[in-house]
Design an enzyme around this catalytic site. Structure first.
Site, short mmCIF file in Angstrom:
data_model
loop_
_atom_site.label_atom_id
_atom_site.label_comp_id
_atom_site.label_asym_id
_atom_site.label_seq_id
_atom_site.Cartn_x
_atom_site.Cartn_y
_atom_site.Cartn_z
N ARG A 178 -4.34 38.47 21.83
CA ARG A 178 -3.67 38.56 23.11
C ARG A 178 -4.20 39.76 24.00
NH1 ARG A 178 -2.46 34.14 21.51
NH2 ARG A 178 -0.53 33.29 21.26
N GLY A 282 0.79 26.15 22.28
CA GLY A 282 1.17 25.72 20.95
C GLY A 282 0.23 24.99 19.82
N ALA A 283 -0.79 24.41 20.54
CA ALA A 283 -1.97 24.01 19.74
C ALA A 283 -2.63 24.71 18.47
CB ALA A 283 -2.98 23.45 20.47
N ASP A 285 -0.95 27.09 16.95
CA ASP A 285 -0.01 27.26 15.93
C ASP A 285 0.32 25.85 15.04
OD1 ASP A 285 0.50 29.74 17.11
OD2 ASP A 285 2.03 28.99 18.25
#
Length: 362
Positions: A178, A282-283, A285
């Site tokens: 990040r 979310g992909a 994860d």
């Protein structure tokens, strides 16, 4: 036998999603949801039938209550989530789009994300506030590089969790770079490389390796920079994913059908699926959850990557961070397709629900 199949440790926050497209400055209202890489993985694994525990810290506030209740409602054990009276639960606001990997504001198609997490309850996680012995009572520990950027205490905890120690479970590490967090922390993201070297299963995107470490020559170059993990999975966006596997270090003794390479390591590449994307969040994860689930089942590496792609597709075809993973019989059926049939798949909203019902019919 461990009391838990997977422990996922990391910060989760209450997230506010815009009611309409546009800049954050122009959005009139937001819908509350939850978001956190490690809790996303925990929820997906619990949905696949595994015994999962989420470890974190939240404030003694309404947002902390909501997070704990929402994650628990997904079947995740939240008994080791600490409550902090002195610190608040983190929140953030975001628009649609991919997460940025650079600070370049001209990047097209990326989300605008605004965090309120500095000094959050989760940033107080450390070897003194988290029960490391209880965490070790599991088959797999899943962590990510996000935690390392939250505070010096969190970085200290990550060093303990990824260091060799007696009774340590298999450690899964998603780099999850990040850029904004690391810039604000004023730290060199090379620390992520150091942490990854101590782990058994590592996930990293090609774009992350380039942005964080300056590694730009493809998956083989990433492996050269990170030779230590028994399994390294380099995610290549829409192209697919490549796994580098030390023979005997992945549970199948190096007998992977169709694997390339020779000697002490082999390489498996699986193309990504064609997906009609509803929301990109979310992909990654979901991919990690699918791979971990298949790893716990002892499936060959090719099938592990395919289950990763399928669980990622479940996340891509719903709005928000969380999605129910595809039912196991249906996912197994798709993961077993030949290469030509796999390449023909195109998945859109509702694919996993409607087709899973058909897959379970006698």
């Amino acid at each position: 036998m461990a009391s838990t199949d997977v422990v996922c440790l990391g910060e989760s926050m209450v997230t506010f999603l815009p009611s309409q497209p546009g800049r954050l400055a122009d959005v009139p209202s937001f819908e509350r949801a939850i978001g956190g890489a490690e809790s996303n993985v925990a929820c997906a694994l619990a949905g696949s039938g595994w015994r999962v525990r989420w470890v974190s810290r939240v404030g003694v506030d309404g947002f902390g209550d909501h997070l704990v209740e929402a994650v628990a409602a997904r079947g995740v054990d939240v008994g080791l989530v600490g409550r902090d009276r002195a610190r608040s639960t983190g929140i953030y606001f975001r628009t649609d789009g991919e997460r940025p990997t650079t600070m370049d504001a001209s990047q097209g198609g990326v989300a605008e994300v605004l965090y309120y997490r500095a000094g959050s309850a989760a940033s107080a996680m450390s070897p003194r506030t988290v029960d490391v012995a209880a965490i070790d009572d599991t088959a797999v520990l899943h962590v990510s590089g996000i935690t390392a950027a939250l505070s010096e205490d969190c970085l200290e905890l990550m060093r303990v969790l990824t260091a060799p120690r007696a009774g340590r479970p298999l450690v899964s590490f998603d780099v999850n770079y990040r850029v904004g967090l690391w810039k604000r922390a004023g730290r060199d993201p090379a620390v992520l490389l150091d942490l990854a070297r101590g782990c058994d299963l590592v996930f990293v995107g090609e774009d992350e390796a380039a942005a964080a470490w300056g590694v730009t020559d493809g998956p083989a170059a990433v492996r050269a920079a990170l030779p230590e993990p028994a399994v390294l999975i380099v995610k290549q966006g829409g192209k697919g994913a490549t796994a580098f596997v030390r023979r005997g270090g992945d549970g199948d003794g190096g007998r992977e059908a169709g694997s390339g390479g020779c000697g002490a390591e082999y390489v498996v590449t699986v193309p990504a699926l064609r997906v009609d994307v509803v929301g990109p969040v979310g992909a990654g994860d979901g991919f990690a959850a699918g791979v971990i689930s298949a790893t716990l089942r002892g499936l060959p590496v090719r099938e592990r990557l395919r289950h990763g792609h399928l669980t990622a597709a479940a996340a891509l075809t719903v709005p928000g961070d969380l999605a129910e993973p595809p039912a196991r019989p249906f996912a197994d059926r798709l993961a077993a397709l030949d290469d030509e049939a796999w390449g023909r798949l195109r998945l859109g909203p509702g694919w996993d629900t409607a087709n899973a019902q058909k897959a379970n019919e006698p």
